[in-house]
Design a protein around this motif. Structure first.
Motif, PDB file in Angstrom:
ATOM      1  N   LEU A 227       1.172  -7.820   0.369  1.00  6.99           N
ATOM      2  CA  LEU A 227       2.023  -6.607   0.882  1.00  6.99           C
ATOM      3  C   LEU A 227       3.083  -6.099  -0.252  1.00  6.99           C
ATOM      4  N   VAL A 234       7.206  -1.266   3.896  1.00  7.96           N
ATOM      5  CA  VAL A 234       6.052  -1.576   3.062  1.00  7.96           C
ATOM      6  C   VAL A 234       5.729  -0.254   2.164  1.00  7.96           C
ATOM      7  N   VAL A 237      -0.424  -1.878  -0.386  1.00  7.56           N
ATOM      8  CA  VAL A 237      -1.113  -3.283  -0.196  1.00  7.56           C
ATOM      9  C   VAL A 237      -2.069  -3.415  -1.738  1.00  7.56           C
ATOM     10  N   TYR A 249       0.743   0.110   8.533  1.00  6.57           N
ATOM     11  CA  TYR A 249      -0.048  -1.072   8.252  1.00  6.57           C
ATOM     12  C   TYR A 249       0.055  -1.884   9.426  1.00  6.57           C
TER      13      TYR A 249
END
Length: 417
Positions: A227, A234, A237, A249
């Motif tokens: 991640l 975030v 990915v 996510y």
């Protein structure tokens, strides 16, 4: 909103389904070549809200010593120096008090009851058929001491209006006629008539198809590698098939969830506890279980799945070791053959093991994290099948800015400080 769900077991697939039904654009990433191929593949088959209890309970430390000494005992601790294992065990022991047990069970039962109601609604909406039965669960006690120890659990069942029946031996045989041929003695049982059974892998596979019809994209054979974060949120990915970006996510990677969260500074106390199962054809119909019988002495669950019987059990603490051990097969056969000696053909049984993602206190971890856009739905332990629909619907509500229908305030990562 675009949401990326990481993990394609029953938790990840139900999450993707409810998110898509809520109008989100959803992609699910799974390392196997299909849904439900790991922990969800051959679990015990129970949907048992009333038995949604923490493993960490008063008396468990002393019981654990007894289980370790039993020939076919339900607990195995393999030698090892993994610090995470011993830290997790220490935290679990800290939760083995009456107060913490009551608090953690009170967090689990409402979610499990809600989840069963969600499952019933989903089944009515989709028509999914997965060898399901709604014939209850019978916890079978071989000793009077076991039977007399149900008062604490009954108190919680009453608190949440969960229907139950305390049965003597005759009542147990009336509920499960196959027990008339049992070789082992037993004194009574606690029956929860509202519990269900079903094939979790079949359910997950069919629900993935229903989710795809709602627009969910499934990316199989794709490993989640990392991640990425900017320190606040975030940003994407890294997978074995390229970089993925989304608005939100969801980590539903079971026992592997801590691995991807650690680099973000998030400490998730989930540890793998290996469980085993046997799946065999029914031999004699009259001698087979009609639903689920839980053998309290050996901590096994014997479940009817259509023309098959599933026997699940064992808590083997051995890290991520997935090697099957024949001694565990013998333990499952021993419990089954004592209770339903003519019910199933153990010679034709398939033997399986998988890793349950266990928290040290018992409840799963469902909800937002301190990292913006990152949510968790993991740590369900032995109750992933029981809590899947409820957990997924709670998370879909949270991501969509709605108030969940069941209180989920104590389920997120914040409860660990």
């Amino acid at each position: 909103m675009k949401v990326l769900v990481l993990g394609g077991g029953v938790i990840g697939v139900t999450t993707a389904y409810y998110l898509a039904r809520s109008g989100h654009e959803v992609e699910l990433v799974e390392r196997c070549d299909g849904p439900g191929k790991e922990t969800s593949f051959a679990n015990a088959g129970q949907v048992s809200p009333g038995y949604a209890s923490p493993w960490a309970a008063p008396g468990v430390p002393l019981k654990a010593l007894k289980w370790l000494a039993m020939r076919h005992g339900p607990l195995v601790v393999r030698p090892g120096v993994d610090p995470a294992r011993w830290i997790w065990l220490f935290k679990m022991l800290r939760n083995c008090t009456a107060d913490r047990y009551a608090r953690n069970k009170a967090r689990m039962v409402p979610l499990a009851e809600y989840s069963r109601d969600c499952l019933k609604q989903l089944r009515a909406e989709t028509g999914l058929a997965y060898d399901e039965r709604s014939r209850g669960t019978l916890q079978l006690f071989r000793t009077r001491k076991q039977f007399d120890g149900i008062a604490r659990d009954v108190e919680v069942l009453r608190q949440f209006d969960v229907a139950y029946e305390a049965l003597d031996r005759k009542g147990c045989v009336a509920a499960e006629p196959g027990l008339a041929g049992a070789k082992a003695d037993f004194v009574g049982g606690l029956r929860l008539p509202g519990d269900e059974t079903g094939d979790c892998h079949l359910f997950t596979t069919l629900l993935a198809q229903a989710a795809a019809a709602h627009g969910v994209t499934f990316s199989y054979d794709t490993d989640v590698q990392a991640l990425m974060s900017d320190g606040r949120a975030v940003t994407g990915v890294v997978t074995s098939r390229g970089f993925r970006e989304a608005d939100a996510y969801v980590v539903a990677l079971g026992s592997h969830s801590p691995t991807v969260l650690g680099p973000l500074g998030l400490k998730l106390p989930v540890y793998p506890v290996k469980g085993y199962s046997l799946t065999m054809p029914v031999a004699e119909e009259h001698a087979a279980p009609v639903s689920t019988v839980m053998d309290e002495t050996y901590k096994t669950a014997i479940t009817r799945l259509g023309t098959r019987i599933r026997v699940g059990g064992t808590a083997e603490i051995a890290g991520f070791d997935l090697g099957p051990r024949q001694s565990r097969r013998a333990a499952l056969e021993h419990s089954f053959n004592q209770l339903f000696p003519a019910g199933g053909d153990t010679a034709k049984a398939t033997f399986w093991c998988g890793l349950r993602p266990m928290t040290p206190d018992g409840p799963p971890v469902v909800g937002a994290t301190p990292v913006e856009g990152l949510y968790l739905n993991t740590g369900h332990g032995t109750l992933g099948w029981t809590m899947a629909c409820g957990s997924a619907r709670v998370l879909a509500d949270l991501i969509g800015g709605r108030t969940p229908e069941v209180d989920a305030g104590d389920l997120n990562l914040a409860r660990y400080g």
